[in-house]
Design an enzyme around this catalytic site. Structure first.
Site, PDB file in Angstrom:
ATOM      1  N   LEU A   1       1.127  -1.380   0.116  1.00 18.66           N
ATOM      2  CA  LEU A   1      -0.082   0.306  -0.176  1.00 18.66           C
ATOM      3  C   LEU A   1       0.958   1.421  -0.024  1.00 18.66           C
ATOM      4  CD1 LEU A   1      -2.447  -0.859   2.903  1.00 18.66           C
ATOM      5  CD2 LEU A   1      -3.185  -1.120   0.030  1.00 18.66           C
ATOM      6  N   HIS A   2       0.629   2.186  -0.821  1.00 19.32           N
ATOM      7  CA  HIS A   2       1.057   3.599  -1.092  1.00 19.32           C
ATOM      8  C   HIS A   2       0.732   4.485  -1.650  1.00 19.32           C
ATOM      9  CE1 HIS A   2       2.078   2.474  -4.831  1.00 19.32           C
ATOM     10  NE2 HIS A   2       2.294   3.374  -5.540  1.00 19.32           N
TER      11      HIS A   2
END
Length: 367
Positions: free
Chosen positions: A206-207
């Site tokens: 996740l980013h």
């Protein structure tokens, strides 16, 4: 004299696309590929390790054009790449993907009347609140040659009025990188080195700012991962941006206490080994949607839209709300870990060869 081709890369996904093309061009007797690292991602875990894994040389030029904001990054690359082109004028500039470096380098080259090719052109999410979507649309509007990974990308470009002569369907060069390194990926056995059995764990990446940049959104995701970790092993290679936010919002120790395995970002080979042996991926990344589709691994994408709809159409990838990560993951795992047979036309490990032929033909047509 050989055709001098700048291959511009600035972020982790760029190197996976540049790698196969660099090697394919270097194997010819007419092309001189020149690797240009903009420095948009400058940490070893976000770029240098990918050079090693993909067998790429040190960049011929490192622009060191980083910045904290989109404007700072774009402006830094604009200034630095213009200076480079004036001192080392290429015959072609090839930009890849959808990061700020992509748009900035394309703008510089076109304003200097240098031909530009965009690798991975035509992808659209339809969500113009995403900076990447703006970069894609703008780059495609000015590039001379648009190499698309799938037929839906061609449709998008035609809808936007791009002339047919500028569009070429070449396939997915990301799959080339995987195919070329498949034996190394299998041999490294990342899961085994972590004490994990194949298909016994979930990989999380996740980013995206919408998911990680506010306390509310990241807290929701952390709660979902805590719930998921109560039922299965969760392995989370943490992007530097995400790590900073987890620590800032006081969520890091909460995840650790729940048993989520938070690890440093991995190189391409180690990461793809981890993915290849997993039961499920939860992500907000773009490229992983493609790789899991190729491998037949179920993927849950925590986003409202995707620029890779072919992965959803095939059923290997599903868009989900971040509030539903645990429920959707548990439901997917309960259906078993049988791999899907998903193949997209031209996702065959030969895209870089088609790209080289395309560029050779274009060079022969130039006055």
């Amino acid at each position: 004299m050989k055709t001098r081709i700048h291959l511009v890369a600035g972020a982790r996904p760029n190197f996976m696309k540049v790698g196969p093309l660099y090697h394919a061009l270097a194997a010819t007797d007419w092309a001189e590929p020149v690797l240009v690292h903009t420095g948009q991602h400058f940490s070893p875990e976000m770029s240098d390790v990918f050079l090693r894994d993909l067998g790429l040389p040190d960049p011929a030029f490192h622009l060191r054009a980083s910045g904290k904001t989109h404007a700072e990054q774009t402006a830094a690359v604009l200034t630095a790449y213009e200076a480079l082109c004036l001192s080392d004028r290429p015959d072609w500039t090839v930009v890849v993907g959808d990061v700020n470096s992509t748009l900035a380098a394309a703008l510089v080259a076109r304003k200097l009347n240098l031909p530009v090719a965009h690798l991975e052109a035509g992808l659209r999410s339809g969500d113009r609140t995403m900076p990447e979507e703006i970069n894609r649309v703008a780059t495609d509007a000015i590039a001379d040659l648009l190499w698309t990974p799938s037929a839906d990308a061609d449709v998008n470009l035609r809808r936007e009025g791009i002339p047919e002569a500028r569009i070429e369907l070449v396939g997915n060069v990301m799959i080339d990188a995987y195919c070329q390194l498949a034996n190394h990926i299998a041999a490294v056995a990342t899961a085994r080195s972590m004490g994990l059995e194949p298909r016994s764990y979930v990989v999380v990446t996740l980013h995206r700012p919408v998911n990680v940049d506010t306390a509310a959104s990241l807290t929701t995701i952390a709660e979902q991962l805590v719930a998921l970790a109560g039922t299965t092993t969760v392995v989370f290679p943490v992007h530097p941006r995400t790590r900073n936010r987890l620590e800032e919002f006081g969520l890091w120790q909460r995840l650790v206490a729940a048993g989520v395995r938070l690890i440093e970002p991995l190189g391409y080979i180690e990461f793809m080994s981890l993915v290849t042996d997993c039961a499920l991926v939860v992500t907000d990344s773009g490229g992983i949607q493609e790789e899991t589709t190729y491998l037949g691994i179920p993927c849950l994408t925590a986003r409202e839209s995707t620029e890779r709809p072919v992965t959803v159409e095939l059923g290997s990838n599903r868009l989900i709300s971040p509030t539903a990560i645990a429920a959707e993951a548990i439901a997917t795992l309960s259906r078993g870990t049988e791999r899907m047979a998903c193949r997209v036309p031209l996702w065959d490990g030969q895209a870089s060869s088609r790209i080289v032929r395309s560029l050779r033909q274009r060079c022969s047509l130039q006055p």
